[in-house]
Design a protein around this motif. Structure first.
Motif, mmCIF file in Angstrom:
data_model
loop_
_atom_site.group_PDB
_atom_site.id
_atom_site.type_symbol
_atom_site.label_atom_id
_atom_site.label_comp_id
_atom_site.label_asym_id
_atom_site.label_seq_id
_atom_site.Cartn_x
_atom_site.Cartn_y
_atom_site.Cartn_z
ATOM 1 N N ALA A 186 0.835 -1.210 0.000
ATOM 2 C CA ALA A 186 0.000 0.000 0.000
ATOM 3 C C ALA A 186 0.866 1.256 0.000
ATOM 4 O O ALA A 186 0.564 2.230 -0.697
ATOM 5 C CB ALA A 186 -0.945 0.006 1.192
ATOM 6 N N GLN A 202 0.892 4.097 -2.939
ATOM 7 C CA GLN A 202 0.554 5.483 -2.611
ATOM 8 C C GLN A 202 1.699 6.430 -2.957
ATOM 9 O O GLN A 202 1.481 7.478 -3.572
ATOM 10 C CB GLN A 202 0.164 5.588 -1.140
ATOM 11 C CG GLN A 202 -1.158 4.917 -0.850
ATOM 12 C CD GLN A 202 -1.462 4.736 0.625
ATOM 13 O OE1 GLN A 202 -0.587 4.831 1.485
ATOM 14 N NE2 GLN A 202 -2.723 4.438 0.924
ATOM 15 N N LYS A 228 2.159 6.908 -6.684
ATOM 16 C CA LYS A 228 1.168 7.836 -7.244
ATOM 17 C C LYS A 228 1.583 9.277 -6.971
ATOM 18 O O LYS A 228 1.496 10.135 -7.849
ATOM 19 C CB LYS A 228 -0.206 7.563 -6.661
ATOM 20 C CG LYS A 228 -1.229 8.570 -7.183
ATOM 21 C CD LYS A 228 -2.615 8.316 -6.742
ATOM 22 C CE LYS A 228 -3.414 9.514 -7.120
ATOM 23 N NZ LYS A 228 -4.566 9.488 -7.731
ATOM 24 N N TYR A 275 -4.494 5.601 9.189
ATOM 25 C CA TYR A 275 -3.903 6.403 8.116
ATOM 26 C C TYR A 275 -2.442 6.026 7.914
ATOM 27 O O TYR A 275 -1.815 5.443 8.789
ATOM 28 C CB TYR A 275 -3.974 7.905 8.450
ATOM 29 C CG TYR A 275 -5.366 8.390 8.704
ATOM 30 C CD1 TYR A 275 -6.224 8.689 7.646
ATOM 31 C CD2 TYR A 275 -5.847 8.537 9.999
ATOM 32 C CE1 TYR A 275 -7.516 9.116 7.870
ATOM 33 C CE2 TYR A 275 -7.139 8.964 10.235
ATOM 34 C CZ TYR A 275 -7.975 9.255 9.169
ATOM 35 O OH TYR A 275 -9.254 9.671 9.399
ATOM 36 N N PHE A 291 -2.839 9.420 3.857
ATOM 37 C CA PHE A 291 -3.673 8.507 3.075
ATOM 38 C C PHE A 291 -4.437 7.584 4.014
ATOM 39 O O PHE A 291 -3.999 7.340 5.143
ATOM 40 C CB PHE A 291 -2.794 7.614 2.185
ATOM 41 C CG PHE A 291 -2.405 8.206 0.875
ATOM 42 C CD1 PHE A 291 -3.175 7.984 -0.264
ATOM 43 C CD2 PHE A 291 -1.248 8.956 0.746
ATOM 44 C CE1 PHE A 291 -2.799 8.512 -1.492
ATOM 45 C CE2 PHE A 291 -0.867 9.485 -0.470
ATOM 46 C CZ PHE A 291 -1.642 9.263 -1.604
ATOM 47 N N PRO A 292 -5.539 7.012 3.541
ATOM 48 C CA PRO A 292 -6.157 5.919 4.298
ATOM 49 C C PRO A 292 -5.216 4.719 4.263
ATOM 50 O O PRO A 292 -4.242 4.717 3.499
ATOM 51 C CB PRO A 292 -7.459 5.649 3.531
ATOM 52 C CG PRO A 292 -7.192 6.117 2.145
ATOM 53 C CD PRO A 292 -6.222 7.270 2.266
ATOM 54 N N ASP A 306 -5.410 1.922 2.817
ATOM 55 C CA ASP A 306 -5.347 1.418 1.449
ATOM 56 C C ASP A 306 -6.055 2.409 0.542
ATOM 57 O O ASP A 306 -6.922 3.159 0.995
ATOM 58 C CB ASP A 306 -6.021 0.046 1.332
ATOM 59 C CG ASP A 306 -5.272 -1.017 2.107
ATOM 60 O OD1 ASP A 306 -4.131 -1.309 1.738
ATOM 61 O OD2 ASP A 306 -5.836 -1.536 3.095
ATOM 62 N N GLY A 307 -5.706 2.412 -0.708
ATOM 63 C CA GLY A 307 -6.339 3.311 -1.660
ATOM 64 C C GLY A 307 -5.395 4.420 -2.080
ATOM 65 O O GLY A 307 -4.387 4.688 -1.429
ATOM 66 N N LEU A 308 -5.755 5.062 -3.176
ATOM 67 C CA LEU A 308 -4.864 6.045 -3.783
ATOM 68 C C LEU A 308 -5.378 7.479 -3.702
ATOM 69 O O LEU A 308 -4.808 8.374 -4.320
ATOM 70 C CB LEU A 308 -4.606 5.662 -5.247
ATOM 71 C CG LEU A 308 -3.932 4.299 -5.439
ATOM 72 C CD1 LEU A 308 -3.785 3.984 -6.927
ATOM 73 C CD2 LEU A 308 -2.591 4.246 -4.731
ATOM 74 N N GLU A 309 -6.434 7.709 -2.953
ATOM 75 C CA GLU A 309 -6.951 9.066 -2.772
ATOM 76 C C GLU A 309 -6.522 9.592 -1.413
ATOM 77 O O GLU A 309 -6.949 9.075 -0.370
ATOM 78 C CB GLU A 309 -8.477 9.092 -2.881
ATOM 79 C CG GLU A 309 -8.982 8.969 -4.285
ATOM 80 C CD GLU A 309 -8.456 10.052 -5.216
ATOM 81 O OE1 GLU A 309 -8.462 11.242 -4.831
ATOM 82 O OE2 GLU A 309 -8.024 9.708 -6.328
#
Length: 139
Positions: free
Chosen positions: A28, A32, A35, A67, A80-81, A83-86
């Motif tokens: 993860a 992140q 990105k 986070y 970031f959270p 997981d995830g890319l936002e």
């Protein structure tokens, strides 16, 4: 405002690291940071000592990962959270940007977590929550 806003969670910065290759990152984290730094090769970024990229986890009072925090020289930072890319929050020049009024409890919690010390995270990121002017006009 001197008291944290209602709903401010208890957060702690833990497991701070200074990776120098992407192999040292969790999947993860690798996704992140890749990105954030695209199109630059992540290994080039991490290996460059001038960047001094830091990673840390942010956990709640029960130790649950909430986070992932990243910072590097010149005041760059992302939250970031798990997981995830936002990103949940990002900033430059040490100041995290305000996107919505709903972030205020999170910013208060992150400010307290970073000021608590003992975590080793060195990048001085500022999560302004106490200044009402930072939040005016946000919905």
């Amino acid at each position: 405002m001197s008291e944290p806003p209602p709903g401010t969670p208890e957060l702690h910065v833990v497991r701070r690291r200074r990776p120098v290759t992407s192999a040292e990152l969790l999947p993860a984290e690798r996704a992140q940071l890749a990105k954030v730094w695209q199109p630059v090769d992540l290994d080039d970024v991490l290996l460059d000592e001038e960047n001094e990229v830091e990673t840390a986890e942010v956990v709640d009072g029960h130790g649950t990962l909430r986070y992932r925090l990243y910072g590097w020289n010149y005041g760059g930072g992302y939250l970031f959270p798990p997981d995830g890319l936002e990103p949940v929050a990002s900033g430059a020049q040490h100041d995290m940007e305000h996107r919505s009024a709903g972030q205020r409890p999170l910013f208060a919690a992150m400010d307290r977590a970073l000021k608590a010390g003992g975590h080793g995270f060195q990048q001085p990121l500022h999560f302004c929550w106490e200044n009402d002017a930072c939040w005016e006009g946000l919905t």
